[in-house]
Motif scaffolding. Sequence first.
Motif, PDB file in Angstrom:
ATOM      1  N   ALA A  43      16.929  28.676   6.710  1.00  0.00           N
ATOM      2  CA  ALA A  43      18.357  28.353   6.705  1.00  0.00           C
ATOM      3  C   ALA A  43      18.711  27.491   5.496  1.00  0.00           C
ATOM      4  N   THR A  44      17.845  26.555   5.151  1.00  0.00           N
ATOM      5  CA  THR A  44      18.070  25.696   3.989  1.00  0.00           C
ATOM      6  C   THR A  44      18.080  26.504   2.701  1.00  0.00           C
ATOM      7  N   LEU A  45      17.131  27.424   2.572  1.00  0.00           N
ATOM      8  CA  LEU A  45      17.074  28.272   1.380  1.00  0.00           C
ATOM      9  C   LEU A  45      18.298  29.178   1.294  1.00  0.00           C
ATOM     10  N   ASN A  46      18.721  29.721   2.420  1.00  0.00           N
ATOM     11  CA  ASN A  46      19.912  30.585   2.432  1.00  0.00           C
ATOM     12  C   ASN A  46      21.171  29.808   2.054  1.00  0.00           C
ATOM     13  N   LYS A  47      21.299  28.579   2.566  1.00  0.00           N
ATOM     14  CA  LYS A  47      22.459  27.744   2.249  1.00  0.00           C
ATOM     15  C   LYS A  47      22.492  27.432   0.759  1.00  0.00           C
ATOM     16  N   VAL A  63      30.165  19.972  -7.148  1.00  0.00           N
ATOM     17  CA  VAL A  63      28.844  20.421  -7.580  1.00  0.00           C
ATOM     18  C   VAL A  63      27.746  19.555  -6.958  1.00  0.00           C
ATOM     19  N   HIS A  64      28.103  18.350  -6.537  1.00  0.00           N
ATOM     20  CA  HIS A  64      27.114  17.457  -5.928  1.00  0.00           C
ATOM     21  C   HIS A  64      26.504  18.083  -4.670  1.00  0.00           C
ATOM     22  N   ASP A  65      27.333  18.705  -3.849  1.00  0.00           N
ATOM     23  CA  ASP A  65      26.829  19.350  -2.633  1.00  0.00           C
ATOM     24  C   ASP A  65      25.851  20.469  -2.963  1.00  0.00           C
ATOM     25  N   VAL A  66      26.136  21.187  -4.038  1.00  0.00           N
ATOM     26  CA  VAL A  66      25.246  22.276  -4.454  1.00  0.00           C
ATOM     27  C   VAL A  66      23.913  21.714  -4.916  1.00  0.00           C
ATOM     28  N   MET A  67      23.948  20.642  -5.686  1.00  0.00           N
ATOM     29  CA  MET A  67      22.708  20.032  -6.178  1.00  0.00           C
ATOM     30  C   MET A  67      21.883  19.444  -5.027  1.00  0.00           C
ATOM     31  N   ILE A  68      22.559  18.846  -4.067  1.00  0.00           N
ATOM     32  CA  ILE A  68      21.851  18.293  -2.903  1.00  0.00           C
ATOM     33  C   ILE A  68      21.193  19.409  -2.103  1.00  0.00           C
ATOM     34  N   ALA A  69      21.920  20.499  -1.872  1.00  0.00           N
ATOM     35  CA  ALA A  69      21.359  21.638  -1.142  1.00  0.00           C
ATOM     36  C   ALA A  69      20.190  22.246  -1.904  1.00  0.00           C
ATOM     37  N   SER A  70      20.303  22.290  -3.217  1.00  0.00           N
ATOM     38  CA  SER A  70      19.230  22.833  -4.047  1.00  0.00           C
ATOM     39  C   SER A  70      17.973  21.972  -3.942  1.00  0.00           C
ATOM     40  N   GLN A  71      18.129  20.662  -3.996  1.00  0.00           N
ATOM     41  CA  GLN A  71      16.975  19.767  -3.891  1.00  0.00           C
ATOM     42  C   GLN A  71      16.360  19.806  -2.489  1.00  0.00           C
ATOM     43  N   GLN A  72      17.204  19.914  -1.460  1.00  0.00           N
ATOM     44  CA  GLN A  72      16.682  20.022  -0.096  1.00  0.00           C
ATOM     45  C   GLN A  72      15.834  21.282   0.053  1.00  0.00           C
ATOM     46  N   SER A  73      16.320  22.384  -0.497  1.00  0.00           N
ATOM     47  CA  SER A  73      15.560  23.629  -0.384  1.00  0.00           C
ATOM     48  C   SER A  73      14.277  23.557  -1.187  1.00  0.00           C
ATOM     49  N   LYS A  74      14.315  22.899  -2.348  1.00  0.00           N
ATOM     50  CA  LYS A  74      13.107  22.736  -3.168  1.00  0.00           C
ATOM     51  C   LYS A  74      12.055  21.924  -2.412  1.00  0.00           C
ATOM     52  N   ILE A  75      12.470  20.825  -1.821  1.00  0.00           N
ATOM     53  CA  ILE A  75      11.537  19.958  -1.085  1.00  0.00           C
ATOM     54  C   ILE A  75      10.988  20.685   0.144  1.00  0.00           C
ATOM     55  N   ALA A  76      11.847  21.407   0.848  1.00  0.00           N
ATOM     56  CA  ALA A  76      11.404  22.157   2.031  1.00  0.00           C
ATOM     57  C   ALA A  76      10.374  23.213   1.648  1.00  0.00           C
ATOM     58  N   LEU A  77      10.615  23.906   0.544  1.00  0.00           N
ATOM     59  CA  LEU A  77       9.684  24.934   0.092  1.00  0.00           C
ATOM     60  C   LEU A  77       8.363  24.318  -0.366  1.00  0.00           C
ATOM     61  N   GLU A  78       8.430  23.197  -1.067  1.00  0.00           N
ATOM     62  CA  GLU A  78       7.202  22.514  -1.490  1.00  0.00           C
ATOM     63  C   GLU A  78       6.383  22.047  -0.287  1.00  0.00           C
ATOM     64  N   LEU A  79       7.057  21.526   0.733  1.00  0.00           N
ATOM     65  CA  LEU A  79       6.354  21.095   1.945  1.00  0.00           C
ATOM     66  C   LEU A  79       5.711  22.284   2.642  1.00  0.00           C
ATOM     67  N   THR A  80       6.416  23.391   2.699  1.00  0.00           N
ATOM     68  CA  THR A  80       5.876  24.599   3.333  1.00  0.00           C
ATOM     69  C   THR A  80       4.642  25.097   2.601  1.00  0.00           C
ATOM     70  N   VAL A  81       4.690  25.097   1.278  1.00  0.00           N
ATOM     71  CA  VAL A  81       3.536  25.535   0.484  1.00  0.00           C
ATOM     72  C   VAL A  81       2.367  24.574   0.688  1.00  0.00           C
ATOM     73  N   THR A  82       2.636  23.286   0.769  1.00  0.00           N
ATOM     74  CA  THR A  82       1.582  22.303   0.998  1.00  0.00           C
ATOM     75  C   THR A  82       0.936  22.504   2.369  1.00  0.00           C
ATOM     76  N   ILE A  83       1.755  22.755   3.381  1.00  0.00           N
ATOM     77  CA  ILE A  83       1.217  23.016   4.719  1.00  0.00           C
ATOM     78  C   ILE A  83       0.350  24.261   4.707  1.00  0.00           C
ATOM     79  N   ARG A  84       0.822  25.310   4.036  1.00  0.00           N
ATOM     80  CA  ARG A  84       0.040  26.543   3.938  1.00  0.00           C
ATOM     81  C   ARG A  84      -1.295  26.289   3.238  1.00  0.00           C
ATOM     82  N   ASP A  85      -1.268  25.559   2.131  1.00  0.00           N
ATOM     83  CA  ASP A  85      -2.494  25.268   1.392  1.00  0.00           C
ATOM     84  C   ASP A  85      -3.486  24.484   2.239  1.00  0.00           C
ATOM     85  N   LYS A  86      -2.987  23.511   2.997  1.00  0.00           N
ATOM     86  CA  LYS A  86      -3.872  22.714   3.861  1.00  0.00           C
ATOM     87  C   LYS A  86      -4.453  23.567   4.986  1.00  0.00           C
TER      88      LYS A  86
END
Length: 99
Positions: A43-47, A63-86
């Motif tokens: 949902a975060t990535l889609n938003k 544009v601030h809302d767009v940048m915040i949503a972009s950073q949230q999706s980046k962090i969520a994806l990085e966390l997901t990749v880290t969980i997968r790697d572990k």
Amino acid sequence: MDIKTIGTGLAKINPNQSQKVNTEGSNTSFANVFKSYMENVNATLNKSSELTGQVAAGKVDNVHDVMIASQQSKIALELTVTIRDKAVEAYQETMRMQF
């Protein structure tokens, strides 16, 4: 992604009580917590994607809302990749064990 949602799902799990993993009936099973987390990430990535498209079309004033949503999706994806790697690392370590 809402961190409070993940924390709520994890807070329901009592480490002092042994629980049987049940993917069908229990909301506190690992499978259900992980599925909920993945739905939040999706949902975060889609938003973020939707807001980026709206910026490109000139439909967004803040544009601030767009940048915040972009950073949230980046962090969520990085966390997901880290969980997968572990998880892969733990699986490989288990396979190296000699019984």
